[in-house]
Design an enzyme around this catalytic site. Structure first.
Site, PDB file in Angstrom:
ATOM      1  N   ASP A  30       8.907   4.318   0.946  1.00 19.32           N
ATOM      2  CA  ASP A  30       7.480   4.660   0.891  1.00 19.32           C
ATOM      3  C   ASP A  30       6.848   3.827  -0.224  1.00 19.32           C
ATOM      4  O   ASP A  30       6.710   4.277  -1.364  1.00 19.32           O
ATOM      5  CB  ASP A  30       7.351   6.164   0.621  1.00 19.32           C
ATOM      6  CG  ASP A  30       5.913   6.593   0.425  1.00 19.32           C
ATOM      7  OD1 ASP A  30       5.008   5.900   0.911  1.00 19.32           O
ATOM      8  OD2 ASP A  30       5.715   7.640  -0.232  1.00 19.32           O
ATOM      9  N   THR A  34       4.976   1.310   5.064  1.00 23.47           N
ATOM     10  CA  THR A  34       6.206   2.094   4.943  1.00 23.47           C
ATOM     11  C   THR A  34       7.276   1.318   5.696  1.00 23.47           C
ATOM     12  O   THR A  34       7.005   0.814   6.785  1.00 23.47           O
ATOM     13  CB  THR A  34       6.033   3.489   5.592  1.00 23.47           C
ATOM     14  OG1 THR A  34       4.930   4.160   4.960  1.00 23.47           O
ATOM     15  CG2 THR A  34       7.288   4.342   5.441  1.00 23.47           C
ATOM     16  N   GLU A  85      13.794   7.046   0.010  1.00 24.65           N
ATOM     17  CA  GLU A  85      13.722   8.275   0.802  1.00 24.65           C
ATOM     18  C   GLU A  85      14.587   8.145   2.039  1.00 24.65           C
ATOM     19  O   GLU A  85      15.010   7.051   2.407  1.00 24.65           O
ATOM     20  CB  GLU A  85      12.267   8.532   1.261  1.00 24.65           C
ATOM     21  CG  GLU A  85      11.241   8.513   0.122  1.00 24.65           C
ATOM     22  CD  GLU A  85       9.884   9.071   0.532  1.00 24.65           C
ATOM     23  OE1 GLU A  85       9.802   9.732   1.581  1.00 24.65           O
ATOM     24  OE2 GLU A  85       8.916   8.840  -0.225  1.00 24.65           O
ATOM     25  N   GLU A 107       9.912   6.409 -12.285  1.00 29.37           N
ATOM     26  CA  GLU A 107      10.844   7.222 -13.071  1.00 29.37           C
ATOM     27  C   GLU A 107      11.741   6.347 -13.949  1.00 29.37           C
ATOM     28  O   GLU A 107      11.984   6.672 -15.113  1.00 29.37           O
ATOM     29  CB  GLU A 107      11.712   8.069 -12.121  1.00 29.37           C
ATOM     30  CG  GLU A 107      10.924   9.101 -11.353  1.00 29.37           C
ATOM     31  CD  GLU A 107      11.693   9.652 -10.170  1.00 29.37           C
ATOM     32  OE1 GLU A 107      11.564   9.103  -9.056  1.00 29.37           O
ATOM     33  OE2 GLU A 107      12.447  10.624 -10.365  1.00 29.37           O
ATOM     34  N   HIS A 156      12.799  14.577  -8.727  1.00 30.68           N
ATOM     35  CA  HIS A 156      11.691  13.617  -8.656  1.00 30.68           C
ATOM     36  C   HIS A 156      10.373  14.289  -9.015  1.00 30.68           C
ATOM     37  O   HIS A 156       9.564  13.731  -9.766  1.00 30.68           O
ATOM     38  CB  HIS A 156      11.610  12.979  -7.271  1.00 30.68           C
ATOM     39  CG  HIS A 156      10.364  12.155  -7.077  1.00 30.68           C
ATOM     40  ND1 HIS A 156      10.188  10.945  -7.724  1.00 30.68           N
ATOM     41  CD2 HIS A 156       9.228  12.388  -6.365  1.00 30.68           C
ATOM     42  CE1 HIS A 156       8.984  10.458  -7.386  1.00 30.68           C
ATOM     43  NE2 HIS A 156       8.395  11.307  -6.569  1.00 30.68           N
ATOM     44  N   GLU A 192       9.695   3.907  -3.085  1.00 26.16           N
ATOM     45  CA  GLU A 192      10.231   5.268  -3.161  1.00 26.16           C
ATOM     46  C   GLU A 192      11.435   5.333  -2.239  1.00 26.16           C
ATOM     47  O   GLU A 192      11.336   5.047  -1.047  1.00 26.16           O
ATOM     48  CB  GLU A 192       9.172   6.316  -2.783  1.00 26.16           C
ATOM     49  CG  GLU A 192       8.068   6.413  -3.840  1.00 26.16           C
ATOM     50  CD  GLU A 192       7.153   7.619  -3.661  1.00 26.16           C
ATOM     51  OE1 GLU A 192       7.097   8.158  -2.548  1.00 26.16           O
ATOM     52  OE2 GLU A 192       6.506   8.002  -4.660  1.00 26.16           O
ATOM     53  N   GLN A 222      -3.002   4.968  -6.556  1.00 30.13           N
ATOM     54  CA  GLN A 222      -2.676   6.386  -6.330  1.00 30.13           C
ATOM     55  C   GLN A 222      -3.213   7.269  -7.463  1.00 30.13           C
ATOM     56  O   GLN A 222      -3.806   8.326  -7.221  1.00 30.13           O
ATOM     57  CB  GLN A 222      -1.155   6.521  -6.218  1.00 30.13           C
ATOM     58  CG  GLN A 222      -0.649   7.928  -5.930  1.00 30.13           C
ATOM     59  CD  GLN A 222       0.888   8.013  -5.967  1.00 30.13           C
ATOM     60  OE1 GLN A 222       1.582   7.015  -6.141  1.00 30.13           O
ATOM     61  NE2 GLN A 222       1.417   9.205  -5.793  1.00 30.13           N
ATOM     62  N   ASP A 253       4.974  12.866   4.846  1.00 26.90           N
ATOM     63  CA  ASP A 253       5.867  12.597   3.714  1.00 26.90           C
ATOM     64  C   ASP A 253       5.952  13.850   2.851  1.00 26.90           C
ATOM     65  O   ASP A 253       4.932  14.368   2.391  1.00 26.90           O
ATOM     66  CB  ASP A 253       5.360  11.405   2.899  1.00 26.90           C
ATOM     67  CG  ASP A 253       6.452  10.836   2.002  1.00 26.90           C
ATOM     68  OD1 ASP A 253       7.635  11.003   2.336  1.00 26.90           O
ATOM     69  OD2 ASP A 253       6.115  10.228   0.966  1.00 26.90           O
ATOM     70  N   ARG A 305       0.980   2.610  -7.622  1.00 24.71           N
ATOM     71  CA  ARG A 305       0.794   3.734  -8.542  1.00 24.71           C
ATOM     72  C   ARG A 305      -0.588   3.764  -9.178  1.00 24.71           C
ATOM     73  O   ARG A 305      -1.107   4.844  -9.490  1.00 24.71           O
ATOM     74  CB  ARG A 305       1.857   3.682  -9.653  1.00 24.71           C
ATOM     75  CG  ARG A 305       3.280   3.758  -9.167  1.00 24.71           C
ATOM     76  CD  ARG A 305       3.554   5.044  -8.454  1.00 24.71           C
ATOM     77  NE  ARG A 305       4.972   5.139  -8.040  1.00 24.71           N
ATOM     78  CZ  ARG A 305       5.398   6.018  -7.138  1.00 24.71           C
ATOM     79  NH1 ARG A 305       4.556   6.878  -6.576  1.00 24.71           N
ATOM     80  NH2 ARG A 305       6.658   6.048  -6.798  1.00 24.71           N
ATOM     81  N   LYS A 336      -0.760   4.626  -0.603  1.00 22.56           N
ATOM     82  CA  LYS A 336       0.464   4.761   0.190  1.00 22.56           C
ATOM     83  C   LYS A 336       0.335   4.154   1.588  1.00 22.56           C
ATOM     84  O   LYS A 336       1.348   3.776   2.187  1.00 22.56           O
ATOM     85  CB  LYS A 336       0.788   6.255   0.388  1.00 22.56           C
ATOM     86  CG  LYS A 336       0.998   7.041  -0.892  1.00 22.56           C
ATOM     87  CD  LYS A 336       2.405   6.873  -1.372  1.00 22.56           C
ATOM     88  CE  LYS A 336       2.761   7.942  -2.404  1.00 22.56           C
ATOM     89  NZ  LYS A 336       4.164   7.860  -2.766  1.00 22.56           N
TER      90      LYS A 336
HETATM   91 MN    MN Z   1       6.948   9.349  -0.810  1.00 23.90          MN
END
Ligand code: MN
Length: 438
Positions: free
Chosen positions: A242, A266, A210, A383, A143, A208, A249, A136, A246, A262
Site C-alpha cells: 500500500d 497499490t 501487507e 516506523e 503498527h 506498507e 496523507q 484497507d 505520508r 494512498k
Molecule cells: Mn495500508
C-alpha cells in the site's frame, strides 16, 4: 465443515513430476498450487488462468474438462479468476485435488498435461481479477501503536481500536501487479516548518508491508455474513504494498481519512495462494492482553479464536538504483508474521458486512501494515525511521528516510511449519519513478 482443512493435498512426502517443484527453495511446490492469470510473452492474447508449479505455469484452459468437469469447465477458460472466485469452497477443494492428481509424481495424466505447461520466463503475469471493491484494514496493533505514537505520544491508540476492525474504502482502479512502475505523486503537503500547504512531489513516499485477501462467494446486500461462516468467503492471499505519501496523507486525513495519499497506487503479487493451501499454517487468533475488551458478539466465534489466524512471515526489501547497478542484493527492511494481527480475516468479513454491505467475488482486502515486536519487524519506513527522524544507512553509501526515485521495493513471504512443505508467494516489486512535471 465450512473451513479448509489439512488433507492429503498437504502430504509432505508428495512430489511432482515437474522437477523444479521439488526444489526445497521453491515458492511453488505441489502443496501450494496458487492461481494467477498470465499471457504467453509477446502473444498479445487475452489472459488465461494458470497455476504456478515450480518454475512452470499450468495453463488450465486446455485442461478445463479434465480438471473441473463439463459443467464447470467455463470457470477455468475465463480470462479472469472472478467466475471461479464466485463459487464455493467445495468446488475450490475439488479443483485442488484434481490438480494434485494431475501433477503428482507417477500421475498417469502426465502425458496429457505436459503440453499445457508454460515456462514462467516466457509468460507475463496479469492482474488476476479486477477487484470491484478494495478495503484497507489496520489490523496490526504494533503498527497502529507505532504510527499513533508519532502523532499522539501519550495516547497512541485511539479508544475504538480494540473494538472495531478499523478500515477504509480504498481505490480499486490503481491496483497493479509485480513489476509496477510507481510515479511519485504530486499533492498538497506542508513543507518542514511551513504552516501553509504547497503543491508538489511527495517528499515522504513510503511503502506498507501487507497481505491482500481476495474474497470469493458473493453475499447479498442487507444480509451480514456471520463470523462462523466468514472463512468460506476467503478465496486466497497475496502480497500487497500500500504505497503511501505520508506528507499528503498527514495534511488531508482529518476528518475523513486517507484519500490521495494512498489512491495513486497499490501493488500486489500476481499469484493467489488459496485458503486451502494455507490450511497447515492456520493458527489461533492473536491473544488479547489482560484488560482488553472481549470482541463484541458479532466478532466472536470460538472456532475463529482457536484457528482463525494464519501464520505468514512477510518481508520487505529495498534496492536502490545504485545497488542494482553494482550488483548488490536487496537490503531486508523488516520481517513480521500475520499471526500477530489483532483481527482475523473472518472478523474483517463479519465487520465489513455487519451493516448490510454486500461482498462481491474478487473484492480485495488489505490487512494493514504488518509490524511485530522489535526493530527488525517493522512494515513501513514511517516506523523504521520514526517519522523520518532516524535515517538508516544503505550498502551503496547513501541513507534513507523515505523512498527516493529509482528505489525498488519488493516483498516476499513464506509459510513454514515443521512436518509440512514450506510454501511461498512469489514476487511483489515496484520501482519509484520521478513525479510528473507539475
Ligand atoms: Mn495500508
Amino acid at each position: 465443515m465450512s473451513d479448509s482443512q489439512i488433507d492429503e493435498t498437504h502430504a509432505p512426502d508428495r512430489r511432482s513430476w515437474i522437477g523444479s517443484a521439488n526444489d526445497p527453495l521453491t515458492d511453488f511446490p505441489i502443496q501450494n498450487l496458487p492461481f494467477g492469470v498470465f499471457r504467453r510473452r509477446g502473444s498479445g492474447a487475452s489472459g488465461r488462468i494458470g497455476v504456478a508449479i515450480g518454475d512452470r505455469i499450468l495453463d488450465l484452459a486446455g485442461l478445463a474438462d479434465r480438471l473441473a468437469g463439463e459443467a464447470d469447465a467455463a470457470l477455468l477458460a475465463a480470462p479472469s479468476l472472478a467466475p471461479l472466485m464466485g463459487r464455493e469452497p467445495r468446488l475450490w477443494r475439488a479443483l485442488r485435488k484434481a490438480l494434485v492428481r494431475a501433477l503428482e509424481a507417477g500421475s498417469p495424466q502426465q502425458g496429457a498435461v505436459e503440453p499445457h505447461l508454460v515456462a514462467m520466463s516466457e509468460a507475463d503475469m496479469l492482474l488476476p481479477v479486477r477487484p470491484g471493491g478494495f478495503v484497507d484494514f489496520f489490523a496490526s496493533l504494533q503498527h497502529a501503536t507505532n504510527a499513533g505514537r508519532l502523532f499522539r505520544p501519550t495516547a497512541p491508540l485511539l479508544p475504538n481500536y480494540k473494538y472495531v476492525p478499523i478500515g477504509y474504502n480504498g481505490r480499486a482502479s490503481t491496483i497493479g501487479i509485480d513489476g509496477a512502475e510507481i510515479r511519485r505523486p504530486n499533492g498538497q503537503r506542508l513543507l518542514p516548518g511551513g504552516s501553509e500547504p504547497a503543491f508538489g512531489p511527495s517528499l515522504r513516499l513510503d511503502y506498507e508491508m501487507e497481505l491482500g485477501i481476495f474474497l470469493g462467494g458473493a453475499s447479498a446486500t442487507g444480509e451480514p455474513v456471520p463470523i462462523g461462516g466468514a472463512w468460506r468467503h476467503v478465496f486466497g492471499f497475496c502480497l500487497l504494498n500500500d504505497w503511501s505519501a505520508r506528507d499528503i496523507q498527514a495534511w488531508e486525513y482529518q476528518p475523513l481519512g486517507p484519500f490521495l495519499g494512498k489512491s495513486f497506487a497499490t501493488t500486489i503479487s500476481p499469484w493467489i495462494v488459496t485458503a486451502e493451501a494455507l490450511a497447515p499454517f492456520r493458527t489461533a487468533a492473536c491473544a488479547r492482553s489482560d484488560g482488553d475488551p472481549a470482541p463484541l458478539p458479532y466478532l466472536a466465534d470460538p472456532r475463529d479464536q482457536r484457528a482463525g489466524g494464519v501464520d505468514i512471515a512477510v518481508s520487505a526489501w529495498l534496492r536502490t538504483a545504485a545497488m542494482t547497478a553494482a550488483g548488490m542484493p536487496a537490503l531486508r527492511l523488516g520481517t513480521a508474521s500475520s499471526a500477530g494481527l489483532y483481527w482475523t480475516p473472518a472478523q474483517m468479513v463479519a465487520h465489513q458486512t455487519s451493516n448490510g454491505c454486500n461482498l462481491e467475488a474478487g473484492d480485495l482486502y488489505g490487512t494493514g501494515t504488518i509490524s511485530g515486536d522489535g526493530a527488525t519487524a517493522l512494515g513501513s519506513l514511517l516506523e523504521i525511521t520514526r517519522g523520518g527522524s532516524a535515517p538508516f544507512a544503505l550498502p551503496d553509501g547513501t541513507s534513507r528516510t523515505f523512498l527516493e526515485d529509482g528505489d525498488e521495493l519488493s516483498m516476499t513471504a513464506r509459510c513454514d511449519r515443521p512436518g509440512f512443505v514450506p510454501i511461498g508467494f512469489g514476487a511483489c516489486r515496484g520501482t519509484v519513478l520521478p513525479a510528473p512535471a507539475g
